[in-house]
Design an enzyme around this catalytic site. Structure first.
Site, PDB file in Angstrom:
ATOM      1  N   GLU A 262       0.789  -1.170   0.066  1.00  0.00           N
ATOM      2  CA  GLU A 262      -0.104   0.042   0.009  1.00  0.00           C
ATOM      3  C   GLU A 262       0.792   1.339  -0.043  1.00  0.00           C
ATOM      4  O   GLU A 262       1.629   1.313   0.944  1.00  0.00           O
ATOM      5  CB  GLU A 262      -0.823  -0.099   1.202  1.00  0.00           C
ATOM      6  CG  GLU A 262      -1.995   1.150   1.215  1.00  0.00           C
ATOM      7  CD  GLU A 262      -2.871   1.347   2.335  1.00  0.00           C
ATOM      8  OE1 GLU A 262      -3.029   0.426   3.014  1.00  0.00           O
ATOM      9  OE2 GLU A 262      -3.427   2.584   2.349  1.00  0.00           O
ATOM     10  N   LYS A 394      -8.397 -15.316  16.008  1.00  0.00           N
ATOM     11  CA  LYS A 394      -8.706 -14.861  14.841  1.00  0.00           C
ATOM     12  C   LYS A 394     -10.212 -14.157  14.367  1.00  0.00           C
ATOM     13  O   LYS A 394     -10.467 -14.522  13.257  1.00  0.00           O
ATOM     14  CB  LYS A 394      -8.252 -15.922  13.813  1.00  0.00           C
ATOM     15  CG  LYS A 394      -6.571 -16.332  14.173  1.00  0.00           C
ATOM     16  CD  LYS A 394      -6.247 -17.440  13.316  1.00  0.00           C
ATOM     17  CE  LYS A 394      -4.649 -17.559  13.860  1.00  0.00           C
ATOM     18  NZ  LYS A 394      -4.212 -18.727  12.748  1.00  0.00           N
ATOM     19  N   ASP A 470       1.648 -14.430  12.759  1.00  0.00           N
ATOM     20  CA  ASP A 470       0.547 -15.078  12.054  1.00  0.00           C
ATOM     21  C   ASP A 470      -0.293 -13.752  11.391  1.00  0.00           C
ATOM     22  O   ASP A 470      -1.066 -13.293  12.370  1.00  0.00           O
ATOM     23  CB  ASP A 470      -0.313 -15.936  13.081  1.00  0.00           C
ATOM     24  CG  ASP A 470      -1.336 -16.722  12.451  1.00  0.00           C
ATOM     25  OD1 ASP A 470      -1.724 -16.222  11.273  1.00  0.00           O
ATOM     26  OD2 ASP A 470      -1.602 -17.807  12.679  1.00  0.00           O
ATOM     27  N   HIS A 568      -2.535  10.294  -1.524  1.00  0.00           N
ATOM     28  CA  HIS A 568      -2.843   8.830  -2.011  1.00  0.00           C
ATOM     29  C   HIS A 568      -2.582   9.101  -3.692  1.00  0.00           C
ATOM     30  O   HIS A 568      -2.038   8.038  -4.170  1.00  0.00           O
ATOM     31  CB  HIS A 568      -4.234   8.464  -1.873  1.00  0.00           C
ATOM     32  CG  HIS A 568      -4.106   7.509  -0.301  1.00  0.00           C
ATOM     33  ND1 HIS A 568      -4.203   6.138  -0.374  1.00  0.00           N
ATOM     34  CD2 HIS A 568      -3.990   8.075   0.973  1.00  0.00           C
ATOM     35  CE1 HIS A 568      -4.114   5.877   0.929  1.00  0.00           C
ATOM     36  NE2 HIS A 568      -4.023   6.828   1.731  1.00  0.00           N
TER      37      HIS A 568
END
Ligand code: ADP
Length: 583
Positions: A262, A394, A470, A568
């Site tokens: 990004e 998660k 993770d 951006h």
């Protein structure tokens, strides 16, 4: 050796899933046939082709015939115009006109043959491909309904894999293609992880007809992931790692590696680090440290489930269970047990410290020890699952948000008015107003759990990937309450992030891989800490919180100043032609 240039071998007949394998082979043949008719580099497996008989390479022959066709057509049209002007009958032709007509017809036949046959062939092969899929619905290895075949196999144009060069390699590939060898068993069969990955990759490309060109095979240590990080590897994905900082945190400066695609993210965090540094730095505390796992058990009645509930609430029993639990590892230390009753079932949330490991593996062993022990006093207890989602791993859940999971960290910094103006390019009042309406009111309107922040997940994910955490645990690790209040009569701001569930380790899992380990090393938290177990992973958690604080300050300021779209456009959109890149 180009394994695809060899004459094709017939598949060995095999008893295992015979229909599936012969079907696959037929598809392979089809893939190579269809690609051979249209590609100059079509040496992929098929038999001799008409183009092999040409004295020149195919592209040169095509160029010659194209030139001939258009030049004689031009010549004949000229001659035709002259004849009309001079009233000469059109059917009267001289020798050169006759030669031109013959050449025109010959080149037309060649071009029609070359392009026309390919056009027709593409329809035939597509139709028969779908027919096969409908006939053999049980084919799970390659199902065109979930993975449609490419119109033209790109694999036909791919370079041969230099890692595979022997007759023996080709035999193994064929054995995998035919189903005699299972793709996931290659490591144990060959005892060579790199070769196993290369062969699996070749098998994959042949059976799907799709190219893996661009997904590198070379340059990775496949031994390092065996039995630990990834099964059935065929290559690795490259993610750029940017560096932001220095982040001045608790008196130390850190250069923070971020793996991201990004644009703007690293630059934005860099600006936040500068604002913190110029204001004297940030301070952090790990105020809770404990991983959780919650099995779910069941009894014949709710009353009986209550008996286990009372047992687990008793402090004396806790001490006994802690001894049983702690046998699982030198580092696992049980801290608390939180049971939750629902009818006949009980969800038991164990909480334990895990040293420098994120620790799910050592934790699961400890929980299993306790369940086995409980079975003595509660033989009617049925273990439904070692994880019953009260953990909660998660997934976004209020239990993590309230009680914490992994490392609970708070990080703060006082940002001076002039830094808000000169570095963050906004004002204290605008920043506070935006923060309240976005992070608190907006998140409440959205019904958020743990999302009272601007983009904590951006920073957490990038550092997680860079340091071998993770990435799926980014869900709860990104839970964050950002708070920005004006202080000193509205001149400065106090900015803080409170993150109750940062789940990180510096040993185990992906942290031991070379690149991830290098990033941990850059932060000075690689591996197990020598002095006090757990201090490396706690330090990593504080660095993540400090980085999130920097990221929050920068993005909130840009939003308050109305600069988000502008920056951006500058960093997130390259000037490359995306339509070309996609084709
Ligand atoms: P994870 O589930 O995070 O992959 P594991 O529990 O599987 O972690 O692995 C941690 C391993 O590292 C265990 O074998 C443990 O004994 C070992 N280890 C060595 N030093 C430490 C330490 N300082 N903290 C935690 N574990 C350590």
């Amino acid at each position: 050796m180009d394994i695809r240039r060899r004459p094709p071998k017939r598949p060995r007949p095999t008893a295992v899933n015979g229909g599936t394998h012969s079907h696959q082979h037929r598809r392979n043949e089809k893939a190579s046939t269809s690609s051979s008719s249209s590609s100059s580099s079509s040496s992929s497996g098929g038999g001799p082709k008409a183009s092999d008989a040409l004295p020149l390479p195919l592209y040169l022959t095509n160029a010659v015939f194209f030139t001939l066709f258009f030049s004689v057509a031009y010549y004949l049209l000229h001659r035709w115009r002259d004849k009309i002007r001079t009233s000469t009958p059109l059917h009267v032709v001289n020798l050169s006109e006759l030669a031109a007509i013959v050449t025109l017809i010959a080149s037309f036949i060649y071009l029609l043959g070359f392009f026309g046959i390919d056009f027709v062939q593409s329809f035939i092969s597509r139709a028969s491909h779908y027919d096969d899929d409908i006939e053999e619905e049980d084919d799970v290895l390659f199902d065109s309904r979930c993975c449609p075949p490419p119109a033209k196999s790109k694999f036909a144009d791919a370079d041969p894999d230099p890692a595979l060069c022997s007759e023996e390699d080709e035999d193994i590939i064929q054995a995998v293609v035919n189903g005699a060898v299972l793709p996931y068993s290659l490591e144990s069969k060959l005892g060579d992880c790199k070769r196993a990955a290369a062969i699996r990759r070749e098998w994959l490309q042949r059976t799907t007809g799709r190219s893996l060109q661009g997904l590198p095979l070379e340059g990775f240590d496949y031994d390092s992931i065996l039995g630990q990080c990834c099964e059935s590897p065929v290559g690795y994905v490259q993610i750029p790692v940017g560096i932001a900082g220095p982040l001045l945190l608790d008196g130390f400066e850190y250069m923070v590696p971020m793996a991201t695609t990004e644009g703007c993210l690293v630059a934005s965090m860099n600006r936040g680090c500068k604002a913190i540094r110029l204001s004297g730095g940030a301070d952090s505390q790990v105020y809770r440290d404990g991983m959780t796992r919650a099995p779910v058990v069941k009894f014949g009645s709710a009353v009986r489930a209550c008996e286990l509930f009372y047992y687990l609430e008793n402090r004396v029993n806790f001490d006994t269970l802690a001894v049983v639990f702690n046998r699982s590892s030198r580092f696992a230390r049980l801290q608390s047990i939180f049971p939750s009753l629902s009818g006949m079932t009980l969800h038991i949330r164990f909480n334990c410290s895990t040293g420098d490991a994120m620790g799910m593996n050592m934790f699961s062993k400890g929980v299993q020890n306790v369940l086995d022990y409980l079975q003595n006093d509660f033989p009617d207890m049925e273990v439904i699952g070692i994880s019953g989602n009260f953990c909660s791993d998660k997934k976004a859940a209020a239990v993590n948000w309230i009680l914490g999971r992994g490392k609970s960290v708070v990080c703060e910094s006082v940002i001076k008015e002039e830094v808000v103006k000169e570095v963050l390019k906004t004002s204290v009042s605008k920043l506070v107003q935006l923060h309240l309406n976005k992070n608190f009111v907006g998140s409440a309107v959205a019904g958020s759990v743990g999302g009272y922040n601007a983009h904590a997940s951006n920073i957490v994910s990038a550092i997680f990937i860079a340091t071998g955490q993770d990435p799926a645990q980014n869900v709860e690790s990104s839970h964050c309450l950002t708070n920005i209040v004006s202080i000193n009569d509205g001149r400065d701001i106090h900015a803080s992030v409170t993150m109750p569930c940062i789940e990180v380790g510096t040993v185990g899992g992906g942290t031991q891989l070379a690149s991830q380990s290098a990033c941990l090393n850059m932060l000075g938290v690689k591996g197990a800490s020598q002095g006090s177990p757990g201090s490396n992973s706690r330090r990593l958690a504080t660095i993540i919180a400090g980085s999130v604080l920097a990221g929050e300050l920068s993005l909130l300021s840009a939003t308050a100043a109305g600069d988000v779209v502008k920056s951006h456009m500058k960093y997130n959109r390259s000037s490359k032609d995306i339509s070309n890149a996609a084709s």
